[in-house]
Design a protein around this motif. Structure first.
Motif, PDB file in Angstrom:
ATOM      1  N   ARG A   1       0.815  -1.168  -0.048  1.00 19.48           N
ATOM      2  CA  ARG A   1      -0.174  -0.008   0.040  1.00 19.48           C
ATOM      3  C   ARG A   1       1.031   1.271   0.106  1.00 19.48           C
ATOM      4  N   ARG A   2       2.086   1.217   0.541  1.00 14.61           N
ATOM      5  CA  ARG A   2       2.796   2.379   0.642  1.00 14.61           C
ATOM      6  C   ARG A   2       3.584   2.503  -0.554  1.00 14.61           C
ATOM      7  N   ASP A   3       3.829   1.392  -1.304  1.00 14.47           N
ATOM      8  CA  ASP A   3       4.705   1.405  -2.331  1.00 14.47           C
ATOM      9  C   ASP A   3       4.163   2.501  -3.764  1.00 14.47           C
ATOM     10  N   SER A   4       4.791   3.491  -4.090  1.00  9.46           N
ATOM     11  CA  SER A   4       4.349   4.286  -5.169  1.00  9.46           C
ATOM     12  C   SER A   4       5.134   4.058  -6.344  1.00  9.46           C
ATOM     13  N   ASP A   5       5.815   3.062  -6.494  1.00 11.53           N
ATOM     14  CA  ASP A   5       6.796   2.862  -7.859  1.00 11.53           C
ATOM     15  C   ASP A   5       5.766   2.472  -8.930  1.00 11.53           C
ATOM     16  N   GLY A   6       5.812   3.374 -10.017  1.00  9.49           N
ATOM     17  CA  GLY A   6       5.114   2.820 -11.122  1.00  9.49           C
ATOM     18  C   GLY A   6       3.553   3.885 -11.356  1.00  9.49           C
ATOM     19  N   ALA A   7       3.654   4.572 -10.134  1.00  4.21           N
ATOM     20  CA  ALA A   7       2.385   5.412 -10.262  1.00  4.21           C
ATOM     21  C   ALA A   7       2.082   6.287 -11.114  1.00  4.21           C
ATOM     22  N   THR A   8       3.338   6.724 -11.587  1.00  3.21           N
ATOM     23  CA  THR A   8       3.189   7.905 -12.404  1.00  3.21           C
ATOM     24  C   THR A   8       2.911   7.373 -13.913  1.00  3.21           C
ATOM     25  N   LEU A   9       3.638   6.117 -14.047  1.00  4.29           N
ATOM     26  CA  LEU A   9       3.151   5.459 -15.499  1.00  4.29           C
ATOM     27  C   LEU A   9       1.809   5.133 -15.614  1.00  4.29           C
ATOM     28  N   THR A  10       1.090   4.748 -14.424  1.00  5.66           N
ATOM     29  CA  THR A  10      -0.314   4.463 -14.514  1.00  5.66           C
ATOM     30  C   THR A  10      -1.004   5.621 -14.782  1.00  5.66           C
ATOM     31  N   GLU A  11      -0.627   6.550 -14.072  1.00  5.77           N
ATOM     32  CA  GLU A  11      -1.529   7.802 -14.485  1.00  5.77           C
ATOM     33  C   GLU A  11      -1.238   8.393 -15.690  1.00  5.77           C
ATOM     34  N   PHE A  12      -0.162   8.287 -16.189  1.00  3.95           N
ATOM     35  CA  PHE A  12       0.013   8.755 -17.910  1.00  3.95           C
ATOM     36  C   PHE A  12      -0.881   7.919 -18.464  1.00  3.95           C
ATOM     37  N   ALA A  13      -0.770   6.626 -18.290  1.00  2.00           N
ATOM     38  CA  ALA A  13      -1.660   5.954 -19.120  1.00  2.00           C
ATOM     39  C   ALA A  13      -3.142   6.237 -19.250  1.00  2.00           C
ATOM     40  N   PHE A  14      -3.783   6.926 -18.383  1.00  2.00           N
ATOM     41  CA  PHE A  14      -5.087   7.244 -18.237  1.00  2.00           C
ATOM     42  C   PHE A  14      -5.046   8.867 -19.037  1.00  2.00           C
ATOM     43  N   VAL A  15      -3.985   9.502 -18.979  1.00  2.00           N
ATOM     44  CA  VAL A  15      -4.011  10.841 -19.216  1.00  2.00           C
ATOM     45  C   VAL A  15      -3.779  10.927 -20.919  1.00  2.00           C
ATOM     46  N   ALA A  16      -2.793  10.133 -21.216  1.00  2.00           N
ATOM     47  CA  ALA A  16      -2.004  10.065 -22.559  1.00  2.00           C
ATOM     48  C   ALA A  16      -3.227   9.867 -23.907  1.00  2.00           C
ATOM     49  N   PRO A  17      -4.001   9.150 -23.775  1.00  2.00           N
ATOM     50  CA  PRO A  17      -5.073   9.109 -25.014  1.00  2.00           C
ATOM     51  C   PRO A  17      -5.697  10.470 -25.137  1.00  2.00           C
ATOM     52  N   ILE A  18      -5.935  10.936 -24.111  1.00  2.00           N
ATOM     53  CA  ILE A  18      -6.757  12.389 -24.107  1.00  2.00           C
ATOM     54  C   ILE A  18      -5.702  13.643 -24.364  1.00  2.00           C
ATOM     55  N   LEU A  19      -4.525  13.192 -23.843  1.00  2.00           N
ATOM     56  CA  LEU A  19      -3.450  14.030 -24.387  1.00  2.00           C
ATOM     57  C   LEU A  19      -3.299  14.240 -26.066  1.00  2.00           C
ATOM     58  N   ILE A  20      -3.005  13.074 -26.305  1.00  2.00           N
ATOM     59  CA  ILE A  20      -2.538  12.825 -27.844  1.00  2.00           C
ATOM     60  C   ILE A  20      -3.693  13.203 -28.652  1.00  2.00           C
ATOM     61  N   LEU A  21      -4.939  12.936 -28.122  1.00  2.00           N
ATOM     62  CA  LEU A  21      -6.052  13.512 -29.021  1.00  2.00           C
ATOM     63  C   LEU A  21      -6.212  14.787 -28.941  1.00  2.00           C
ATOM     64  N   MET A  22      -6.006  15.544 -27.957  1.00  2.00           N
ATOM     65  CA  MET A  22      -5.981  17.097 -28.025  1.00  2.00           C
ATOM     66  C   MET A  22      -5.036  17.840 -28.986  1.00  2.00           C
ATOM     67  N   ILE A  23      -3.633  16.898 -28.831  1.00  2.00           N
ATOM     68  CA  ILE A  23      -2.667  17.388 -29.697  1.00  2.00           C
ATOM     69  C   ILE A  23      -2.906  17.397 -31.192  1.00  2.00           C
ATOM     70  N   MET A  24      -3.326  16.120 -31.496  1.00  2.00           N
ATOM     71  CA  MET A  24      -3.744  15.931 -33.057  1.00  2.00           C
ATOM     72  C   MET A  24      -4.842  16.993 -33.211  1.00  2.00           C
ATOM     73  N   GLY A  25      -5.747  17.178 -32.366  1.00  2.00           N
ATOM     74  CA  GLY A  25      -6.734  17.972 -32.729  1.00  2.00           C
ATOM     75  C   GLY A  25      -6.575  19.439 -33.140  1.00  2.00           C
ATOM     76  N   VAL A  26      -5.344  19.706 -32.135  1.00  2.00           N
ATOM     77  CA  VAL A  26      -4.839  21.241 -32.376  1.00  2.00           C
ATOM     78  C   VAL A  26      -3.991  21.346 -33.699  1.00  2.00           C
ATOM     79  N   PHE A  27      -3.640  20.226 -34.004  1.00  2.00           N
ATOM     80  CA  PHE A  27      -2.498  20.323 -35.286  1.00  2.00           C
ATOM     81  C   PHE A  27      -3.684  20.157 -36.681  1.00  2.00           C
TER      82      PHE A  27
END
Length: 199
Positions: A11-37
């Motif tokens: 429960r205290r181990d936070s290794d890999g949390a950033t990668l998991t959070e990025f996996a949630f955010v990445a699709p939306i971020l990529i969609l927004m970047i492609m939309g802007v372009f």
């Protein structure tokens, strides 16, 4: 069986949390970047089309426009094709009118039966001389002396980025650019009027 100390440590181990959070955010971020372009490319293409069509409009007002019309059209098409995919289609539409107030107007007719449509052999003024009633009274081409001309470029091409389905956008982009010009008064304007009957 997993012991309590091990569960507490997990429960205290936070290794890999950033990668998991990025996996949630990445699709939306990529969609927004492609939309802007995608929007930026569409805006740039639209601005380039407007510039090319304005220049062509100025060139077409000259008395010599008839002999150089195909070269002017080719220049507009080539300027647009520089920034769009090879599969893009560029079409040019030219409609000449007697005056500016005629642009976008339907041909006049007498609505004898009051149904708001030209039918039942009702008489109409055939402004463009093509023998049928039209919702736009413009005549195809650049017309003659003193005529007002609506010159439009239409480009259609597949989107550059494959995000259109996720964003609910159509697969193809269609852009239009128009200008209105008046031919130089190098001759008397044709004022002939034809009439017909609606079918």
């Amino acid at each position: 069986m997993i012991g309590a100390p091990l569960l507490s440590r997990l429960r205290r181990d936070s290794d890999g949390a950033t990668l998991t959070e990025f996996a949630f955010v990445a699709p939306i971020l990529i969609l927004m970047i492609m939309g802007v372009f995608d929007m930026a490319h569409s805006q740039y293409t639209s601005a380039l089309m407007n510039g090319a069509i304005q220049k062509a409009g100025r060139d077409l007002t000259l008395e010599s426009a008839g002999s150089s019309e195909s070269a002017i059209d080719a220049r507009v098409i080539s300027e647009v094709q520089i920034v769009v995919p090879d599969s893009a289609t560029v079409t040019l539409e030219k409609l000449s009118h007697f005056d500016f107030e005629d642009i976008g107007e339907e041909e006049e007719y007498t609505d004898n039966n009051g149904d708001g449509a030209c039918n039942d052999n009702e008489p109409f003024v055939d402004s463009n001389g093509n023998g049928q009633w039209d919702a736009n009274r413009g005549e195809t081409g650049i017309g003659g002396a003193r005529d007002a001309v609506l010159y439009t470029a239409v480009v259609s091409y597949p989107r550059l980025f494959p995000m259109y389905g996720l964003a609910g956008l159509p697969q193809n982009v269609e852009l239009r650019a128009s200008t209105v010009l008046r031919n130089q008064p190098y001759d008397q304007q044709d004022v002939s009027v034809n009439t017909g009957n609606c079918s």
